[in-house]
Design an enzyme around this catalytic site. Structure first.
Site, PDB file in Angstrom:
ATOM      1  N   HIS A 138       0.808  -1.213   0.000  1.00 42.09           N
ATOM      2  CA  HIS A 138       0.000   0.000   0.000  1.00 42.09           C
ATOM      3  C   HIS A 138       0.850   1.275   0.000  1.00 42.09           C
ATOM      4  CE1 HIS A 138       0.364  -0.048   4.550  1.00 42.09           C
ATOM      5  NE2 HIS A 138       0.436   1.255   4.331  1.00 42.09           N
ATOM      6  N   ASP A 197       0.128  -7.533   1.351  1.00 44.53           N
ATOM      7  CA  ASP A 197       0.588  -6.153   1.525  1.00 44.53           C
ATOM      8  C   ASP A 197       2.100  -6.059   1.523  1.00 44.53           C
ATOM      9  OD1 ASP A 197       0.199  -3.422   1.694  1.00 44.53           O
ATOM     10  OD2 ASP A 197       0.158  -3.394   3.878  1.00 44.53           O
ATOM     11  N   SER A 241       4.692   2.260   8.011  1.00 47.85           N
ATOM     12  CA  SER A 241       4.304   1.114   7.183  1.00 47.85           C
ATOM     13  C   SER A 241       5.469   0.613   6.343  1.00 47.85           C
ATOM     14  CB  SER A 241       3.157   1.504   6.253  1.00 47.85           C
ATOM     15  OG  SER A 241       1.973   1.738   6.962  1.00 47.85           O
TER      16      SER A 241
END
Length: 248
Positions: free
Chosen positions: A59, A89, A166
């Site tokens: 993402h 992901d 992230s």
């Protein structure tokens, strides 16, 4: 090489050892997906191989037209996506012209126990190379409703994780990457990470071919067995490998 230090005194030797391999990522894109027209996103990642291979979250780079990766020493590289997988992901990047970078090793996340110390390093809120410490708060947290068709069993930690972290690494006290941070609960600082044991095969496939190939059974699980070694089949779908094999 094994780290020799006393974690009761300080985690600085651990952070000093691994920080050069943690990177910040800035992606911009007009494409569809995570990015909309004219927007930019940022995230974290780490050097997986010394020839410029970096691992981050799908993402973070989804829909990006341009990706720039900055190392701990300020060196910047343009990057391209070798492969990306929405179901886990995970994304693998290649840094243009990079050589002899300090790479991290993946640890065995299956050996982690609830209560083990973990260290997260990333770029939360744009604050480069921030380190936080916590414990492994839980294992096997399922897909959490975050990703469609995901089969991940997330690691849960109370190490401080915020937007911008992230794709960053989650370390054990030996400096091995045991998880890749991917999400934080909206109402708390509870963070979730992709276990290294599940990530490794995906990373290798993305690096080699750009895609991930998975087996398909065609059966739904009704419930797991208490010993964790199997599941009760709740439904077998017609015209699937499970049906052809005679599962009931």
């Amino acid at each position: 090489d094994a780290l020799h230090y006393d974690p009761r005194q300080s985690l600085a030797p651990l952070v000093d050892s691994v920080a050069p391999s943690v990177v910040s990522i800035r992606a911009s894109g007009r494409g569809r997906g995570f990015f909309s027209s004219g927007t930019e996103g940022s995230g974290s990642g780490f050097v997986y191989a010394s020839d410029g291979i970096v691992v981050t979250n799908h993402h973070v780079v989804d829909g990006a037209d341009h990706i720039q990766v900055r190392l701990h020493d300020g060196t910047r590289y343009d990057a391209r996506v070798l492969g990306s997988d929405a179901a886990t992901d995970l994304a693998v990047l290649e840094l243009e012209g990079a050589r002899n970078l300090p790479a991290l090793r993946l640890g065995d996340s299956s050996e982690l126990r609830v209560g083990d110390w973990v260290v997260a390093i990333g770029n939360p809120m744009g604050l480069d190379h921030s380190a936080s410490v916590g414990i492994l708060s839980g294992r096997g947290r399922g897909s959490l409703g975050l990703y469609a068709d995901s089969y991940l069993d997330f690691l849960q930690t109370d190490a401080d994780i915020a937007p911008g972290s992230s794709g960053g690494p989650l370390f054990d006290l030996r400096g091995a990457v045991v998880g890749i941070t991917t999400a934080v609960a909206a109402d708390s600082h509870t963070g979730f990470a992709i276990p290294a044991a599940q990530a490794q095969s995906v990373i290798e496939q993305l690096r080699a071919t750009g895609d991930v190939h998975r087996g398909w059974l065609g059966a739904a699980s009704e419930r797991g067995l208490q010993d964790g070694r199997g599941a009760v089949i709740g439904e077998v779908y017609a015209d699937t490998p499970a049906a052809e094999a005679g599962l009931r």
